[in-house]
Structures are given as C-alpha cells and as structure tokens.
Design an enzyme around this catalytic site. Sequence first.
Site, mmCIF file in Angstrom:
data_model
loop_
_atom_site.group_PDB
_atom_site.id
_atom_site.type_symbol
_atom_site.label_atom_id
_atom_site.label_comp_id
_atom_site.label_asym_id
_atom_site.label_seq_id
_atom_site.Cartn_x
_atom_site.Cartn_y
_atom_site.Cartn_z
ATOM 1 N N SER A 64 -1.869 -0.146 13.381
ATOM 2 C CA SER A 64 -1.489 -0.044 11.975
ATOM 3 C C SER A 64 -2.442 0.814 11.133
ATOM 4 C CB SER A 64 -1.381 -1.483 11.448
ATOM 5 O OG SER A 64 -0.927 -1.512 10.155
ATOM 6 N N ASP A 281 1.356 3.370 5.836
ATOM 7 C CA ASP A 281 0.195 3.176 6.699
ATOM 8 C C ASP A 281 0.488 3.769 8.082
ATOM 9 O OD1 ASP A 281 1.920 1.275 7.705
ATOM 10 O OD2 ASP A 281 0.380 -0.237 8.013
ATOM 11 N N ASP A 283 1.441 2.823 10.972
ATOM 12 C CA ASP A 283 2.647 2.531 11.763
ATOM 13 C C ASP A 283 3.869 2.361 10.869
ATOM 14 O OD1 ASP A 283 1.764 0.131 10.729
ATOM 15 O OD2 ASP A 283 2.413 -1.061 12.443
ATOM 16 N N ALA A 378 0.545 -8.075 -1.252
ATOM 17 C CA ALA A 378 0.072 -7.112 -2.252
ATOM 18 C C ALA A 378 -0.212 -5.751 -1.610
ATOM 19 C CB ALA A 378 -1.176 -7.666 -2.935
ATOM 20 N N ALA A 503 -11.259 -16.905 5.559
ATOM 21 C CA ALA A 503 -11.658 -16.084 6.700
ATOM 22 C C ALA A 503 -10.547 -15.087 6.984
ATOM 23 C CB ALA A 503 -11.881 -16.978 7.910
ATOM 24 N N GLY A 505 -8.067 -12.931 9.187
ATOM 25 C CA GLY A 505 -7.453 -13.178 10.495
ATOM 26 C C GLY A 505 -7.540 -11.952 11.382
ATOM 27 N N THR A 506 -7.947 -10.830 10.837
ATOM 28 C CA THR A 506 -7.957 -9.588 11.619
ATOM 29 C C THR A 506 -9.354 -8.968 11.744
ATOM 30 O OG1 THR A 506 -7.554 -8.224 9.680
ATOM 31 C CG2 THR A 506 -5.609 -9.009 10.855
HETATM 32 P P1 NG1 Z 1 -6.608 -10.584 6.976
HETATM 33 O O1 NG1 Z 1 -7.596 -9.742 7.717
HETATM 34 O O2 NG1 Z 1 -6.281 -11.894 7.615
HETATM 35 O O3 NG1 Z 1 -7.002 -10.706 5.529
HETATM 36 C C1 NG1 Z 1 -5.009 -8.448 6.672
HETATM 37 C C2 NG1 Z 1 -4.343 -8.366 5.335
HETATM 38 C C3 NG1 Z 1 -3.037 -9.126 5.402
HETATM 39 C C4 NG1 Z 1 -2.160 -8.688 6.557
HETATM 40 C C5 NG1 Z 1 -2.964 -8.596 7.845
HETATM 41 C C6 NG1 Z 1 -2.204 -7.978 8.983
HETATM 42 C C7 NG1 Z 1 -5.339 -8.404 3.095
HETATM 43 C C8 NG1 Z 1 -6.235 -9.096 2.146
HETATM 44 N N1 NG1 Z 1 -5.176 -8.975 4.292
HETATM 45 O O4 NG1 Z 1 -5.222 -9.810 6.976
HETATM 46 O O5 NG1 Z 1 -2.378 -9.013 4.175
HETATM 47 O O6 NG1 Z 1 -1.476 -7.515 6.275
HETATM 48 O O7 NG1 Z 1 -4.191 -7.876 7.663
HETATM 49 O O8 NG1 Z 1 -2.189 -6.582 8.952
HETATM 50 O O9 NG1 Z 1 -4.798 -7.338 2.777
HETATM 51 ZN ZN ZN Z 2 1.083 -1.437 9.490
#
Ligand code: NG1
Ligand code: ZN
Length: 534
Positions: A64, A281, A283, A378, A503, A505-506
């Site tokens: 992505s 973005d 992808d 957002a 926290a 997730g990525t």
């Molecule tokens: P994390 O890293 O869990 O905040 C981010 C984006 C999510 C979502 C995921 C997957 C923010 C604050 N967080 O998640 O909205 O798109 O990546 O791509 O933008």
């Molecule tokens: Zn994407």
Amino acid sequence: MADTILSAAAKHPKPEDKSFKYGTAGFRMKANLLDSVVFRVGLVAALRSRKLSGQTIGVMITASHNPPEDNGVKLVDPMGDMLEASWEGYTTILANAPDAEVEGVYHKLETELNINPESPARVIYARDTRPSGPTLVTALVDGLKAARAEYTDYKLLTTPQLHYLTRCINTEGTPQSYGVVSEKGYYEKLGAAFARAIKGKKISGPVIVDCANGVGGPKLTELLKYLPKALEGGIDIKVVNNDVLRPESLNHECGADFVKTKQRAPPSSKAGPNDRCCSLDGDADRLIYYFTDPEHGFRLLDGDRIATLAASFIGDLSREAGLADELKIGVVQTAYANGASTKYIVNGLGLPVVCTPTGVKHLHHAAKNFDVGVYFEANGHGTVVFSPQALKAFNTKSPESPAQAGALETLRALTDLINQTVGDALSDMLLVETILAHKSWTPREWDLTYTDLPNRLVRVEVTDRYMYKTTDAERKLVEPAGLQEQIDGLVKKFKDGRSFARASGTEDALRVYAEAATRAEADDLASKVAALCK
Ligand code: NG1
Ligand code: ZN
C-alpha cells in the site's frame, strides 16, 4: 511430481528469530522477510477455499502506502470482503510454525476445521508494482501447488480490482452477479455507471490525480479509455506521479498518505490556486482531495470529507426519490475522524454515526447494519455499501415525477459506480466528481461545509506497544492502569479538546491523536499526552 508441503516449505525457510502476526492490513514488513509468510499464505488460501466448498479466494501482494522496500500480503474472502477474523488467527499460526512443522500444522487445521482435502481449492492473485512482487509470487505459487490449488495470476492490479474480481468470480451466473470477470469488465462497469451518474451535468475544469507512482497510474490511464471525454461533457483527468519504472519513486513525497500526514501537496505538484487535486496511495485504495486557496493556503479534503459529501448526496437523493422513510442511512467512522465532521453528520445532516476500531474490516462490518452505510477512515480509505433492501427499493420503486425518476436513476448508477467490496480510490474519485458536478461545487464550497478542528497525530516510540490496551472503539486506555485518567485530566484543560492513544496495528509504535480549538493547543495537547505515554 509436485513438492510435498514439507519439501516446499524447506525452500521457503522462515527467518528464525522472527514472529509474524496477521494484522489490520494482513502481513506487512520489509520484503526480504516475507518469503516464508507468502508461501504459507498460499497454503491458507487453499484451505479457506476448500472450507468454502471451492469458492475462489483472493490474495493480494502489496504494501500500500509503505516504502518501496516493504511488501505485504493479504487474503480476500469470496464476496470481496477482508478475510474473516477467525482465519487471521489460523494464518498467524501457520506463518509462525517452524519449517519442519508446517505440513503437520496444515493438516491439523484441516482436521480441526473439518475441511475435506478432496474439495476443490481455487485462488486468484495479483500484486502492485514493487520490485519484490514477482519473487513473492513465486513463493505464493509454490504454496498453492503444494496444497493442490487451482490458481489464476492476474499480474498487476490495484487492491480494489482484485477484490472486485474475487466477488465477480463467486457470483458469476447468479442473480447477485457483480460484473464481468476481467479487468476490462471492471473498467466497463465503472465507465458505464459514471456516464449514467453524471448524465446532464457538467464537470468543471480538470482534476489532477497524483498516482503515488504506483499501480494506480497505469490502471487509471486504462480506465480513462472507458470514461466520457471532457469534450463530450465528461471528465478531464490529468494523471501525474505516474512513474512505475523507477521503483524508488513509489509513495516517495507523493500519494495519499504523504498528503494526509504532511498536510501539504506533493512537492512536485504544479497545481495552481483552486485547482482540484487528489492523491491515491500505492495500491489505489485510498483517496484524498485538496486544493490551494489563494487566501488560506493548502486545504485538505480527507476521508471524513468524502464521507460527509457522499452521505449528504445520497441522503438528498433518497429524499427526492421518496425513499427517506424506508432507508436507514448511516456513517461509520473511527476515533481518527475529525470531531467537526462527526458533529456535522449528526447535527447538520441528521444522520447517525457509529465509531469502530481502526481498520476497514471493522468499518465495513458496521456499515452493513445500515441500508446505506457510508464508511471512511480519515486517511481516505472507504466506500459505501447498500443493503439488498436498498438495491430492491432503487430498482422497484415506481417514480411519481420526473424528479423522482431522475433521483432513482442516479441512485442505481451509484450502486454500480461504487466498489462495494472495499475502498477503491478510482471508484471513489468518480463518485466525488459525480457529486461535485451534481451540486455544481468547486472544492472550495465542499470545504466550506464545516470547519475542521485543528488536530495532530504523533507517532511515539515505546518499548512494548502491546502494553497499551484500549476499549470504547480505541478511544480509552484500560492499560497501563491510571494512564487514561491522566489523559482525561489534560484534555479537560483544552477548549474542544479530545485525545486518545492506541498501539498501531501496522507499525511498532504508539499513536497519539489530539484535537483542540487552535493549532497551537492541538500540538500542545498531543505532545503532552505523548510525554505521558512514554
Ligand atoms: P495503524 O497503524 O493501526 O494505525 C494504519 C492506519 C489505519 C489503516 C491501517 C491499514 C491511521 C492512523 N492508521 O493503521 O487507518 O488504514 O494503517 O492500512 O491512519
Ligand atoms: Zn492502500
């Protein structure tokens, strides 16, 4: 003879010191760590398909908006949805098994999940433009072969195109058919729906589309061939950041994530004042609009804006079509939605808002509880989903006036224009263009619908992000104990203050979000909460 799972797994050894977790966006990391993971995802895809009696599962290889050296992989369920949550766990288990145990774990899952090993297994896959893609595809194919799955390589696609194709394959020949099973079928469906949706309306001026130097560039260029041209009263799209030959340029100082997080246009932008611009973005599943106001400078029109625009338009059309009382329209957001947008939806549009944890699968799920569920993060990732009742109402209601007939036809066109499987930047862009044309709005009028509260998002390095546990759609910390009370104490001191920490997730980090009445206060609140959390 084909490799056994055991011998194939040995060709794709797992890095010993690494543990993997299927997260919000599947598995995502530096591409050189992913070989074993992608091989094992091939095995899971086969199991999942067998479990669902041979329905086709999708696999997308992409990272992505992340840098070019990263990559990732995620699974797509038959209706084009994200992988069912319980299977994320099985995928994680298989991804972490030692090489010699992969075959055993695979068969254990087969037994525990009651999967008939003789059922057919069907998988389709595609990738974005990253240089690591082809090697990872080899690993995937080894997994699919070892699990005796049938597979089709769709080569380069946007993520939403793969979701579209997955749904089309699984609904082909049924009354729920989602479209023709081909990339061309996708362009034809969008092109025809867009022509119907903008019929009789004028789109003013060009829209400049920054494709993040990713797969969205060539795919948008192809889509253009199917769209009504500017001279025929159609659309004038200028494609920029469309260089897929220099891998290092992917998402580099351009694209939706850059624009949203830096809150400025890509430095390469040659757009003039008031020019309508948007960014995809890497992808092409996220979309952000923006323009430069001669008085106020850069103006961002993010996912919250797209959600409010879509909800207000579809709400108006439903009223014009005489369906307002029959259809439950709602908006789904996350805690990152600007407080001003939430207020505008509830008070200005009179629509309900539901807040879910981060990650589109949560939003998508909640949106399905409405007849028309509008959901956007957002950051620009989102779409609109229509219930079977809504589709039936649009198709069967007999219009009582030409205005009603027009509204119904536009609603029907929107259900084809919008990619209901997942957020799709190309489809979302045509939706925004349609709405602006119907309302005769420039981005400026769109921007004036409400005023965003100043906000700040900061990334905080912490020793162990898993220490931070949340509740209430991630808006409140329950652990570490006492921290939320301290945050609340700070927030109270700020006018229109709101702040939360969760926290990521990525990424291996904590994210702190704050908004307040002024820019300086939002910054101050964010840095104070961040300091508390460290
Ligand atoms: P994390 O890293 O869990 O905040 C981010 C984006 C999510 C979502 C995921 C997957 C923010 C604050 N967080 O998640 O909205 O798109 O990546 O791509 O933008
Ligand atoms: Zn994407």
